[in-house]
Design an enzyme around this catalytic site. Sequence first.
Site, short mmCIF file in Angstrom:
data_model
loop_
_atom_site.label_atom_id
_atom_site.label_comp_id
_atom_site.label_asym_id
_atom_site.label_seq_id
_atom_site.Cartn_x
_atom_site.Cartn_y
_atom_site.Cartn_z
N THR A 1 -0.99 -33.54 29.03
CA THR A 1 -0.61 -33.26 30.42
C THR A 1 0.77 -33.82 30.75
N GLY B 1 -4.49 -41.75 28.75
CA GLY B 1 -5.16 -43.05 28.84
C GLY B 1 -4.69 -43.99 27.74
N GLU C 1 -9.92 -33.19 31.34
CA GLU C 1 -10.51 -32.35 30.29
C GLU C 1 -10.79 -30.95 30.81
C1 LIG Z 1 -14.23 -47.76 23.55
C2 LIG Z 1 -14.70 -46.33 23.60
C3 LIG Z 1 -15.98 -46.24 22.89
C4 LIG Z 1 -16.45 -45.11 22.40
C5 LIG Z 1 -15.75 -43.78 22.59
C6 LIG Z 1 -16.12 -42.88 21.44
C7 LIG Z 1 -16.33 -41.60 21.61
C8 LIG Z 1 -16.27 -41.01 22.99
C9 LIG Z 1 -16.02 -39.54 22.92
C10 LIG Z 1 -15.80 -38.86 24.00
C11 LIG Z 1 -15.84 -39.59 25.29
C12 LIG Z 1 -15.61 -38.68 26.37
C13 LIG Z 1 -14.55 -38.82 27.15
C14 LIG Z 1 -13.49 -39.74 26.89
C15 LIG Z 1 -12.25 -39.04 26.42
C16 LIG Z 1 -11.36 -38.51 27.26
C17 LIG Z 1 -11.44 -38.63 28.73
C18 LIG Z 1 -10.22 -39.22 29.27
C19 LIG Z 1 -9.06 -38.57 29.26
C20 LIG Z 1 -8.86 -37.14 29.55
C21 LIG Z 1 -8.04 -36.40 28.74
C22 LIG Z 1 -7.51 -35.10 29.17
O1 LIG Z 1 -7.68 -34.66 30.27
S1 LIG Z 1 -6.66 -34.24 27.94
C23 LIG Z 1 -5.98 -32.83 28.76
C24 LIG Z 1 -7.07 -31.83 29.13
N1 LIG Z 1 -6.47 -30.63 29.62
C25 LIG Z 1 -7.15 -29.49 29.76
O2 LIG Z 1 -8.36 -29.43 29.59
C26 LIG Z 1 -6.35 -28.30 30.17
C27 LIG Z 1 -7.28 -27.26 30.73
N2 LIG Z 1 -6.65 -25.96 30.71
C28 LIG Z 1 -7.05 -25.04 29.88
O3 LIG Z 1 -7.86 -25.25 29.00
C29 LIG Z 1 -6.38 -23.74 30.23
O4 LIG Z 1 -7.03 -23.24 31.37
C30 LIG Z 1 -6.49 -22.68 29.21
C31 LIG Z 1 -5.70 -23.19 28.03
C32 LIG Z 1 -7.92 -22.40 28.85
C33 LIG Z 1 -5.96 -21.39 29.85
O5 LIG Z 1 -4.68 -21.26 29.52
P1 LIG Z 1 -4.13 -19.81 29.01
O6 LIG Z 1 -3.21 -19.95 27.90
O7 LIG Z 1 -3.72 -19.08 30.24
O8 LIG Z 1 -5.37 -19.14 28.36
P2 LIG Z 1 -6.11 -17.84 28.82
O9 LIG Z 1 -5.10 -16.72 28.85
O10 LIG Z 1 -6.91 -18.09 30.02
O11 LIG Z 1 -7.06 -17.65 27.56
C34 LIG Z 1 -6.47 -17.25 26.34
C35 LIG Z 1 -7.59 -17.03 25.36
O12 LIG Z 1 -7.89 -18.29 24.75
C36 LIG Z 1 -9.25 -18.61 24.92
N3 LIG Z 1 -9.35 -20.05 25.04
C37 LIG Z 1 -8.77 -20.81 25.97
N4 LIG Z 1 -9.08 -22.11 25.77
C38 LIG Z 1 -9.88 -22.14 24.68
C39 LIG Z 1 -10.54 -23.19 23.96
N5 LIG Z 1 -10.45 -24.48 24.38
N6 LIG Z 1 -11.27 -22.87 22.89
C40 LIG Z 1 -11.38 -21.58 22.50
N7 LIG Z 1 -10.80 -20.52 23.14
C41 LIG Z 1 -10.05 -20.84 24.21
C42 LIG Z 1 -9.65 -17.89 26.17
O13 LIG Z 1 -11.05 -17.70 26.21
C43 LIG Z 1 -8.90 -16.59 26.00
O14 LIG Z 1 -9.57 -15.80 25.06
P3 LIG Z 1 -9.64 -14.23 25.30
O15 LIG Z 1 -10.33 -13.72 24.08
O16 LIG Z 1 -10.45 -14.04 26.56
O17 LIG Z 1 -8.21 -13.77 25.46
C1 FAD Z 2 -8.62 -40.05 35.21
C2 FAD Z 2 -7.80 -39.04 34.46
C3 FAD Z 2 -7.52 -39.24 33.12
C4 FAD Z 2 -6.74 -38.32 32.43
N1 FAD Z 2 -6.43 -38.57 31.12
C5 FAD Z 2 -5.64 -37.69 30.45
C6 FAD Z 2 -5.28 -37.94 29.10
O1 FAD Z 2 -5.69 -38.95 28.52
N2 FAD Z 2 -4.47 -37.06 28.48
C7 FAD Z 2 -4.00 -35.92 29.10
O2 FAD Z 2 -3.27 -35.15 28.46
N3 FAD Z 2 -4.35 -35.64 30.39
C8 FAD Z 2 -5.15 -36.50 31.06
N4 FAD Z 2 -5.50 -36.24 32.36
C9 FAD Z 2 -4.91 -35.07 33.04
C10 FAD Z 2 -5.95 -33.98 33.25
O3 FAD Z 2 -6.23 -33.35 32.03
C11 FAD Z 2 -5.37 -32.97 34.26
O4 FAD Z 2 -5.26 -33.63 35.49
C12 FAD Z 2 -6.28 -31.75 34.40
O5 FAD Z 2 -6.20 -30.96 33.23
C13 FAD Z 2 -5.93 -30.90 35.62
O6 FAD Z 2 -4.58 -30.48 35.57
P1 FAD Z 2 -3.59 -30.83 36.78
O7 FAD Z 2 -3.74 -32.25 37.13
O8 FAD Z 2 -2.26 -30.32 36.41
O9 FAD Z 2 -4.14 -29.99 38.01
P2 FAD Z 2 -3.68 -28.48 38.37
O10 FAD Z 2 -3.99 -27.58 37.25
O11 FAD Z 2 -2.31 -28.51 38.91
O12 FAD Z 2 -4.74 -28.17 39.53
C14 FAD Z 2 -4.40 -28.32 40.92
C15 FAD Z 2 -5.21 -27.28 41.68
O13 FAD Z 2 -4.79 -25.99 41.24
C16 FAD Z 2 -5.92 -25.21 40.86
N5 FAD Z 2 -5.57 -24.30 39.77
C17 FAD Z 2 -4.80 -24.56 38.69
N6 FAD Z 2 -4.72 -23.49 37.89
C18 FAD Z 2 -5.48 -22.51 38.47
C19 FAD Z 2 -5.80 -21.16 38.13
N7 FAD Z 2 -5.36 -20.60 37.01
N8 FAD Z 2 -6.62 -20.48 38.97
C20 FAD Z 2 -7.11 -21.07 40.08
N9 FAD Z 2 -6.82 -22.33 40.48
C21 FAD Z 2 -6.02 -23.04 39.67
C22 FAD Z 2 -6.94 -26.25 40.40
O14 FAD Z 2 -8.26 -25.71 40.49
C23 FAD Z 2 -6.72 -27.38 41.40
O15 FAD Z 2 -7.44 -27.08 42.58
C24 FAD Z 2 -6.26 -37.16 33.09
C25 FAD Z 2 -6.55 -36.94 34.43
C26 FAD Z 2 -7.33 -37.88 35.12
C27 FAD Z 2 -7.65 -37.63 36.57
#
Ligand SMILES: CC/C=C\C/C=C\C/C=C\C/C=C\C/C=C\C/C=C\C=C\C(=O)SCCNC(=O)CCNC(=O)[C@H](O)C(C)(C)COP(=O)(O)OP(=O)(O)OC[C@H]1O[C@@H](n2cnc3c(N)ncnc32)[C@H](O)[C@@H]1OP(=O)(O)O
Ligand code: FAD
Length: 596
Positions: free
Chosen positions: A79, A118, A362
């Site tokens: 992100t 994180g 996520e």
């Molecule tokens: C001390 C600790 C002890 C123990 C720990 C040990 C283990 C613990 C394990 C786990 C613990 C749990 C949690 C802790 C870990 C983490 C939490 C804290 C941090 C958080 C981290 C983050 O947030 S990381 C960043 C996360 N970001 C996102 O999730 C972004 C979300 N956005 C998307 O996914 C997008 O919407 C998108 C990429 C899906 C859409 O973008 P776009 O390019 O526009 O794609 P589309 O056009 O919509 O789709 C294109 C085609 O691709 C397919 N698709 C999309 N995504 C996926 C996928 N992930 N997999 C497979 N296919 C995918 C989609 O379906 C479309 O397909 P078509 O056939 O329809 O075209």
């Molecule tokens: C506690 C915490 C820990 C995190 N840890 C990590 C990490 O370790 N690593 C990492 O990479 N990221 C991390 N993140 C980031 C997290 O993955 C993003 O915040 C999350 O993916 C949402 O993206 P954004 O913040 O850009 O929100 P945005 O995508 O900007 O969303 C803002 C608003 O827009 C709307 N929106 C966005 N796109 C669309 C669409 N296509 N259609 C309709 N509505 C839409 C959403 O629903 C929401 O209401 C963390 C976030 C938090 C809160």
Amino acid sequence: MYGQIVRDGLVNVTGIEDLGLTSPVLQRTSDAFFKEISPFLLHFGMFVPTIIGQCTPEQQAKWLPLAMDLKIIGTYAQTELGHGTFIRGLETTATYDASTEQFILKTPKLSSYKWWAGGLGKTANHCIVLAQLYTKGVCHGPHPFIVQIRDTETHMPLPGIKVGEIGPKLGFNTADNGFLGFEDFRIPRENLMMKNAQVTKDGTYVKVARHGKLTYGTMVFVRVMLVSDMAYCLAKAVTIAVRYSAVRRQSQPKPDQPEPQVLDYLTQQHKLFICISTAHAMKLTSTWLWNTFTGVLADMRDGNTDTLPELHALSSCLKAISTSDTSALIEQCRFACGGHGYMYSSNLPALYSFATATRTYEGDYTVLLLQTARFLVKSWEQMDEGKPLTPTLAYLEQSRNGSQVSWDDSPEGIVRGFDAVAAGRIGACVKSIRKHINNGMDYEDAWQMTTVQLVGAAEAHCRAVICRVYRDETARLTAGCSPGVKAVLDQLSTLYLLYWALERTGDLLRFSSLSERDIENLQARYEALLLKIRPNAVGLVDAFDFRDEVLMSTLGSYDGRVYERLMEEALKTPLNREPVSDSFHKYIKPMMQGKL
Ligand SMILES: CC/C=C\C/C=C\C/C=C\C/C=C\C/C=C\C/C=C\C=C\C(=O)SCCNC(=O)CCNC(=O)[C@H](O)C(C)(C)COP(=O)(O)OP(=O)(O)OC[C@H]1O[C@@H](n2cnc3c(N)ncnc32)[C@H](O)[C@@H]1OP(=O)(O)O
Ligand SMILES: Cc1cc2nc3c(=O)[nH]c(=O)nc-3n(C[C@H](O)[C@H](O)[C@H](O)COP(=O)(O)OP(=O)(O)OC[C@H]3O[C@@H](n4cnc5c(N)ncnc54)[C@H](O)[C@@H]3O)c2cc1C
């Protein structure tokens, strides 16, 4: 604060190292060390899984031992300030320089800074960076790179690296989420994680994986894990709330009667017993989802990615709904505890702040449900073309002839009712999209105009999946149980079905033959079931078997000494070290004397 957390974190992770990352005991008891989050969560939760999922065997041989032996501490930086959801819009670039066989990482502008990872602020010295890969002037989209950002001896940021903490948040305040910027920062070619795509020494880009989204595999893994995490989180919250409700006595519904336990109020049972059921439902669903996930991984190891789209759709909606339900139900547990539920020492605020964050990270709730909706609409269209449906969408067939499902209030009948609602709502979305297109819209605009309905259809599909899995898994697991245990677990799964049938009467009236009389029957059965569950309520949360050290709650400790613990915690507050705060003499007294 940070120092204490790191110290606790190390005690915890060395335990994980000794007993293995997969040890659920240590993964779970990590929160006996923290009320919030370990600064090492991302190391184990995403850095290690990404090495496993995105590196070649040779790269794993280099990086995995370092990570598992904690010789390097990592995180996952995807992100950016300007983009989280839209991964294809990420701005950090990695441009290949064939003359030095290096990638040059750049943060073009402020919005390109990595933000949120994180452990990035002060803990990690390495991270996975998602950057737009450029070679020979062509952009190949976001790819994962492993990047050292701090000196492993001095922990100083390396030249060309800008890194720091992003500041206080609603929760997660022990996770030192950070920001990261690159100024022409060079890394070796081999630091591109090359399982799914490679760049040769001369800069030729070679696509390895058949599926374009395998780069996103870590997110699917974490989403699957989060469903189980939510069950665990909710189980802790309802243990606290039910135990407190058994201790707390309040009001006098009948004159000359003692104040009853608040757990005896039907409204309190309505608030809390669905939390017990939901914790069970999500735990069983998470196990089912994990088995689905490992099955798809096995298929993919054989080169077959056909089952990946359904897994992506399932993991997306189950992560969205489990985190949303958990956030709402933990807040409901807090409401059920009155003022004392608002005390930090109850641990309900910390549990809520963790769960509500999970609704966003996520993958944002709305965005992931729209991902599922995309799969549902595609499946409907494939059904129209006579193509086979995937297992979780078999229920769509029943809607093919458009006949209304006859209402049947047995558990199986209610599950079929939810199937009918999901099928009906998906069909309504398809109809809406087609209507907009017939009125001249292009597909993208027609889709956007239907997104409110699409989110609802995806939620309905997810609810139908949870209801079916919960009922089937309960039936399977209780087959060998004693009649008494079976009866109680059946009561919980039936409560879940009745609760959601009453929550979704509008949909059931629209897509089944449900009548007003049926609704009255549902309500009566629901209320009677609450009373049946009441005698076992404390036993059911005791069965979650949380130690007091893990619950960390003045309200939920096993001994029920709530008031004593509240006072003990209150007296520990720094403000109580002195009878009079020096602020009295500095400010209050001069104010009272008109001297301010
Ligand atoms: C001390 C600790 C002890 C123990 C720990 C040990 C283990 C613990 C394990 C786990 C613990 C749990 C949690 C802790 C870990 C983490 C939490 C804290 C941090 C958080 C981290 C983050 O947030 S990381 C960043 C996360 N970001 C996102 O999730 C972004 C979300 N956005 C998307 O996914 C997008 O919407 C998108 C990429 C899906 C859409 O973008 P776009 O390019 O526009 O794609 P589309 O056009 O919509 O789709 C294109 C085609 O691709 C397919 N698709 C999309 N995504 C996926 C996928 N992930 N997999 C497979 N296919 C995918 C989609 O379906 C479309 O397909 P078509 O056939 O329809 O075209
Ligand atoms: C506690 C915490 C820990 C995190 N840890 C990590 C990490 O370790 N690593 C990492 O990479 N990221 C991390 N993140 C980031 C997290 O993955 C993003 O915040 C999350 O993916 C949402 O993206 P954004 O913040 O850009 O929100 P945005 O995508 O900007 O969303 C803002 C608003 O827009 C709307 N929106 C966005 N796109 C669309 C669409 N296509 N259609 C309709 N509505 C839409 C959403 O629903 C929401 O209401 C963390 C976030 C938090 C809160």
